[in-house]
Enzyme design. Structure first.
Site, short mmCIF file in Angstrom:
data_model
loop_
_atom_site.label_atom_id
_atom_site.label_comp_id
_atom_site.label_asym_id
_atom_site.label_seq_id
_atom_site.Cartn_x
_atom_site.Cartn_y
_atom_site.Cartn_z
N ASP A 1 -13.16 -0.79 7.81
CA ASP A 1 -13.72 0.11 6.94
C ASP A 1 -14.00 -0.18 5.35
O ASP A 1 -14.81 0.26 4.92
CB ASP A 1 -12.47 1.25 6.85
CG ASP A 1 -12.34 1.98 8.30
OD1 ASP A 1 -13.17 1.60 9.30
OD2 ASP A 1 -11.31 2.56 8.14
N GLU B 1 0.14 -2.31 10.69
CA GLU B 1 -1.30 -2.27 10.97
C GLU B 1 -2.23 -3.43 10.30
O GLU B 1 -2.70 -3.76 11.24
CB GLU B 1 -1.72 -0.92 10.04
CG GLU B 1 -3.14 -0.43 10.27
CD GLU B 1 -3.65 0.64 9.39
OE1 GLU B 1 -2.88 1.16 8.57
OE2 GLU B 1 -4.88 0.92 9.33
C1 DGY Z 1 -9.43 6.00 7.46
O1 DGY Z 1 -9.06 7.01 7.38
O2 DGY Z 1 -9.20 5.08 6.99
C2 DGY Z 1 -9.66 5.87 8.92
O3 DGY Z 1 -9.67 4.35 9.35
C3 DGY Z 1 -11.16 5.98 9.11
O4 DGY Z 1 -11.39 5.54 10.34
#
Ligand code: DGY
Length: 476
Positions: free
Chosen positions: A209, A441
């Site tokens: 992202d 994560e």
């Molecule tokens: C976030 O909200 O960062 C999610 O990973 C988008 O997929």
């Protein structure tokens, strides 16, 4: 006769006895250490199962991490199903069934399925308004964007892991056409120049992202300043998450898609973000191959197999011609809106190994680049962004940290090409990070961060870190 009795009868010099005793003590210490390590791994394995089970929801899906990500995410779900397949095959099937149930009538599978009302996440269902698209699911609200196409290879992995092959094959028979329709959607709607390479229209579609790769695109945009309340930074330290200005870009792209009712042709024409992403396309190619293998196993389906093979040969050829940067020795992203490559090395640059895309010779170049830039002894494999680049940030979401799903793909990809030592290190580093920090994560790739108590980053008790730990531990 025991070793020590033999030793007492054995006539030799004092020095010789001393060497033998030292040797025996070391063997015992080694055995004890090995035993303790096994116990630690067993405890961690149980913890991984507990993480997955706690994140599994009544609605038949698994959240990536409580608070931060309270719905079903597409690629997370796929990795999670692989973990479940090792100890609770029914949950693995339910996870995939629920995800595929949210498919739109045009074959599209959304990136988030909003099964429940939950105001701990922004932007939620009311912002995305998937109902704007005439073919969106009438059963579930979702986003109007997708995520990497994992479903094909996930079904194949579930088959590999399953003890009852016939039962899993029956499940695959039930679901496989939905995956085929999803690939058909990509090739008919996301490949405007008919190259065999599909585009993504939002950084959230990439899965990576907040990669520094997108900075090049942000420079071409000037979105309005939105007023909104972030929820992610109430769960996670803001220094590990994207900035407010980055979110303005994210929301602006969604606004443009919404103004056009999520119409693919309009998005291809108007979206300021239109990228051919090596990771996304590598996963599509990997899933294409999985579909062919599974259709052959099922029998019949000749037309579908022929179509997939046609997609596949065009995709692999274009991938190698268009996305490989010989000077960098790696695959890169291509900015289709501005017609130029984005010349940075990321962990996605090596993902084609997972899908058997490069030749053996090119795979060697890739691994050399990886080890030179990402593989120093002071680092864990594999940083998500080139540690030698100014934009590298070891703490921030996709701008440098190690991600277990990427390591899992690279581990399998390296094995594909016979790089057994590097593959073993990829696996070992992943396990060590989880042992050291827990099921986070993402993780700092630096072995020495210069801080006394570096935490794991992002969400804790993160489902795919647990799921893929389970799979890696079980995969030699
Ligand atoms: C976030 O909200 O960062 C999610 O990973 C988008 O997929």
């Amino acid at each position: 006769m025991c070793f020590f009795t033999r030793l007492s009868r054995f006539k030799c010099s004092d020095a010789c006895v001393e060497i033998l005793i030292t040797f025996s003590i070391q063997c015992l210490a080694g055995l004890t250490r090995g035993y303790l390590l096994d116990i630690m791994k067993e405890e961690l394995y149980k913890k991984a199962i507990a993480v997955l089970d706690a994140n599994f929801q009544e609605g038949g899906f698994t959240i990536p991490s409580a608070g931060l990500y309270p719905f079903q995410w597409k690629w997370d779900s796929g990795f999670i199903a692989i973990g479940f397949a090792h100890y609770d095959v029914e949950k693995a099937k339910t996870e995939m069934r629920t995800l595929l149930d949210a498919q739109w009538e045009n074959g599209f599978i959304p990136h988030i399925v909003f099964h429940t009302e939950n105001d701990s996440y922004f932007p939620g269902a009311d912002f995305h308004q998937s109902e704007l698209h005439p073919l969106s699911s009438k059963k579930y609200r979702s986003t109007g964007m997708t995520q990497p196409p994992v479903t094909g290879f996930v079904l194949q992995e579930m088959y590999r892991i399953a003890e009852d092959k016939q039962d899993m094959l029956n499940f695959i028979k039930e679901e496989i056409d939905k995956v085929y329709e999803n690939h058909a959607y990509f090739y008919s709607n996301r490949d405007p120049q008919d190259e065999g390479l599909v585009y993504i229209y939002h950084n959230w579609e990439s899965g990576t992202d907040n990669s520094p790769v997108w900075d090049d695109i942000w420079k071409t945009m000037n979105p309005p300043e939105y007023t909104f309340v972030r929820k992610d930074t109430t769960h996670v330290d803001a220094s590990q998450r994207p900035t407010k200005r980055e979110y303005d870009h994210y929301l602006h792209i969604i606004d443009i898609a919404k103004q056009n009712n999520y119409d693919d042709a309009k998005i291809a024409e108007l979206s300021p973000f239109l990228v051919q992403d090596p990771l996304f396309n590598a996963m599509l190619i990997k899933s294409n191959q999985a579909l062919v293998d599974m259709y052959i196993m099922i029998g019949g389906n000749e037309e579908k197999i022929k179509t997939i093979l046609k997609w596949q040969s065009k995709s692999i050829e274009s991938f190698n011609n268009k996305l490989f940067d010989a000077e960098l020795g790696a695959y890169v992203h291509y900015d289709l809106r501005n017609e130029k490559p984005i010349r940075h090395i990321t962990s996605s640059s090596f993902s084609p190994l997972f899908a058997n895309i490069p030749s053996q010779e090119r795979a060697e170049v890739l691994v050399k680049t990886m080890m030179n830039k990402f593989g120093g002894e002071d680092k864990y494999l594999c940083a998500s962004f080139d540690p030698t680049n100014d934009r590298f940030n070891p703490k921030k979401y996709w701008r440098g940290p190690v991600w277990i799903n990427m390591n899992w793909m690279l581990f399998l990809g390296l094995k594909n090409y016979g790089f057994t030592d590097v593959a073993a290190r990829m696996k070992q580093d992943s396990i060590e990070l989880i042992e050291k920090y827990g099921f986070y994560e993402y993780f700092d790739c630096r072995k020495d961060t210069g801080e006394e108590n570096t935490p794991g980053y992002g969400g804790n008790n993160f489902s795919w870190s647990a799921a893929l730990f389970i799979d890696m531990v079980n995969t030699p």
